[in-house]
Design an enzyme around this catalytic site. Structure first.
Site, mmCIF file in Angstrom:
data_model
loop_
_atom_site.group_PDB
_atom_site.id
_atom_site.type_symbol
_atom_site.label_atom_id
_atom_site.label_comp_id
_atom_site.label_asym_id
_atom_site.label_seq_id
_atom_site.Cartn_x
_atom_site.Cartn_y
_atom_site.Cartn_z
ATOM 1 N N SER A 102 36.701 43.673 42.438
ATOM 2 C CA SER A 102 35.330 43.184 42.489
ATOM 3 C C SER A 102 34.399 44.273 43.037
ATOM 4 O O SER A 102 34.299 45.342 42.439
ATOM 5 C CB SER A 102 35.274 41.893 43.312
ATOM 6 N N ASP A 198 35.775 34.179 34.531
ATOM 7 C CA ASP A 198 35.272 34.643 35.827
ATOM 8 C C ASP A 198 33.817 34.191 35.998
ATOM 9 O O ASP A 198 32.944 34.630 35.258
ATOM 10 C CB ASP A 198 35.370 36.177 35.880
ATOM 11 N N HIS A 228 38.076 34.819 38.676
ATOM 12 C CA HIS A 228 37.661 36.029 39.393
ATOM 13 C C HIS A 228 38.785 36.642 40.208
ATOM 14 O O HIS A 228 38.934 37.866 40.239
ATOM 15 C CB HIS A 228 36.466 35.718 40.287
#
Length: 250
Positions: A102, A198, A228
């Site tokens: 991320s 996601d 995610h």
């Protein structure tokens, strides 16, 4: 393993764990996501795999995260990038593979651009370069945007815990490090894992990153049912396989 700490050139206390690489060997550096830390499941899986395979490892927490010093609300992309570079410079030697999740994907890209002579390859999980400007800011309501501009912060709800502050400094500083709108100069191999379900980083963001990278060796894996975190057993297997590929087959 024991968690230690060091003081960065900026005076911040950074918590870390490391295993030295054998002579000439590669070190895998884990770069955490936004409000995450080095004790997450994916981080621990990469650490255990790398140690068993005989590679070096470095895990650390950005300032304001996990066991490191500082307040989260005082953090910016500039500060966390500096933390990452300080950890790499102080705690590793030799070639590196950066593994970023991320926001950690953004940090990995920025670190690779800053230390091209050190970074052999990148493994990116739901990478979120430019997320403050391109993903987070547009999601805020008009009222939240006004709070950020007028009072300096807004509280953002979280699916993973209590609401947390998003500051004007974070949003404005993030613009300094925007990289998706120009070629991203990195010529090593890149492996990207991206869930198509996601809700935080849409898979089109990964397509944009793939197009921006100058490397000819970029493989994007879209996981149709992936969300995610990509922390299911099969997702972890894909992550470790990508790491093994960039280590030269493990």
């Amino acid at each position: 393993m024991t968690t230690d700490s060091f003081t960065s050139p900026e005076g911040r206390r950074i918590a870390f764990r490391r295993t030295a690489a054998p002579a000439g060997g590669v070190t895998f550096v884990w770069l955490c996501g936004f409000k995450s830390d080095m004790n997450g499941g994916k981080a621990l899986s990469v650490e255990a795999w790398a140690r068993e395979a005989g590679h070096g490892t470095l895990l650390f927490d950005y300032s304001g995260h996990g066991q490191s010093g500082g307040a989260f609300e005082e953090g910016t992309i500039s500060a966390w990038r500096a933390d990452a570079l300080a950890a790499i410079d102080a705690q590793t030697e030799g070639p590196l593979v950066l593994v970023g999740s991320s926001m950690g994907g953004w940090m990995a890209l920025l670190a690779a651009m800053a230390r091209p002579e050190r970074v052999r390859g990148l493994v990116l999980i739901a990478p979120a370069p430019d997320f403050t400007e391109k993903l987070m800011w547009p999601e805020f309501s008009t009222e939240q945007q006004a709070e950020i501009l007028n009072q300096g912060f807004t509280l953002r709800p979280s699916d993973y815990g209590a609401p947390y502050p998003i500051t004007r400094a974070l949003i404005e500083d993030g613009q300094r490090w925007s990289i998706l709108d120009a070629p991203i100069a990195f010529d090593g191999p890149v492996r990207i894992l991206q869930g198509m379900q996601d809700p935080d980083v849409p898979w089109g963001h990964a397509l944009a990153l793939t197009a921006s990278l100058t490397s000819p060796d970029v493989v994007l894996t879209l996981i149709k049912e992936g969300e995610h975190r990509l922390s299911r057993e099969a997702d972890i297997g894909r992550l470790l396989a990508a790491c093994g590929e960039l280590a030269g087959g493990g």
